[in-house]
Design a protein around this motif. Structure first.
Motif, short mmCIF file in Angstrom:
data_model
loop_
_atom_site.label_atom_id
_atom_site.label_comp_id
_atom_site.label_asym_id
_atom_site.label_seq_id
_atom_site.Cartn_x
_atom_site.Cartn_y
_atom_site.Cartn_z
N SER A 156 0.83 -1.21 0.00
CA SER A 156 0.00 0.00 0.00
C SER A 156 0.87 1.25 0.00
O SER A 156 0.58 2.22 -0.71
CB SER A 156 -0.94 0.01 1.20
N ASN A 160 0.83 3.97 -3.04
CA ASN A 160 0.54 5.38 -2.77
C ASN A 160 1.69 6.29 -3.17
O ASN A 160 1.48 7.38 -3.69
CB ASN A 160 0.18 5.58 -1.29
N TRP A 191 -3.84 -0.50 -10.30
CA TRP A 191 -4.99 -1.24 -9.77
C TRP A 191 -4.89 -2.71 -10.15
O TRP A 191 -5.11 -3.59 -9.32
CB TRP A 191 -6.31 -0.64 -10.25
N SER A 220 -9.11 0.65 1.18
CA SER A 220 -9.25 2.11 0.99
C SER A 220 -8.32 2.61 -0.12
O SER A 220 -8.69 3.51 -0.88
CB SER A 220 -8.96 2.84 2.30
N ASP A 221 -7.15 2.01 -0.25
CA ASP A 221 -6.23 2.41 -1.32
C ASP A 221 -6.75 1.94 -2.68
O ASP A 221 -6.62 2.65 -3.68
CB ASP A 221 -4.83 1.87 -1.05
N SER A 222 -7.34 0.75 -2.71
CA SER A 222 -7.95 0.27 -3.96
C SER A 222 -9.09 1.20 -4.37
O SER A 222 -9.25 1.51 -5.55
CB SER A 222 -8.48 -1.15 -3.80
N ARG A 223 -9.89 1.64 -3.40
CA ARG A 223 -11.01 2.55 -3.69
C ARG A 223 -10.50 3.88 -4.23
O ARG A 223 -11.12 4.48 -5.11
CB ARG A 223 -11.86 2.78 -2.44
N THR A 224 -9.38 4.36 -3.70
CA THR A 224 -8.78 5.60 -4.20
C THR A 224 -8.41 5.44 -5.67
O THR A 224 -8.71 6.31 -6.50
CB THR A 224 -7.54 5.98 -3.37
N LEU A 225 -7.77 4.32 -6.01
CA LEU A 225 -7.41 4.06 -7.41
C LEU A 225 -8.65 4.00 -8.28
O LEU A 225 -8.67 4.56 -9.39
CB LEU A 225 -6.61 2.76 -7.52
N THR A 274 -11.54 5.44 -7.79
CA THR A 274 -12.14 6.77 -7.90
C THR A 274 -11.38 7.62 -8.91
O THR A 274 -11.99 8.29 -9.76
CB THR A 274 -12.14 7.47 -6.52
N ILE A 275 -10.06 7.58 -8.85
CA ILE A 275 -9.24 8.33 -9.81
C ILE A 275 -9.46 7.79 -11.22
O ILE A 275 -9.60 8.54 -12.18
CB ILE A 275 -7.75 8.29 -9.42
#
Length: 80
Positions: free
Chosen positions: A18, A22, A50, A60-65, A67-68
């Motif tokens: 992670s 990031n 991803w 949460s880091d997967s969700r950030t990817l 979303t972007i």
């Protein structure tokens, strides 16, 4: 089998992956913001991050990817 107290301080694989995802994401977004890479290039890089990290990093880091990725997909769709 005893646990070495020093070993407990090492980051887990999830934590380390992670962190690296990031770190790379921040570098690429920074390059994009400076105009060094295009929307399409950032989209492909986020897709790759991803693809190789899904299920291996914090959710949460997967969700950030995700979303972007979705935002870039919309932006690229507008340019057509």
């Amino acid at each position: 089998m005893s646990i070495n107290p020093d070993a407990a301080e090492w980051p887990t694989h999830v934590e380390e992956l992670s962190r690296k995802v990031n770190e790379q994401l921040a570098r690429r977004v920074n390059a994009h913001n400076k105009g060094i890479i295009t929307d399409r290039e950032l989209y492909l890089l986020v897709s790759l991050l991803w693809d190789v990290s899904a299920g291996l990093i914090f959710e949460s880091d997967s969700r950030t990817l995700e979303t972007i990725h979705a935002a870039l997909r919309v932006q690229l769709g507008k340019k057509k």
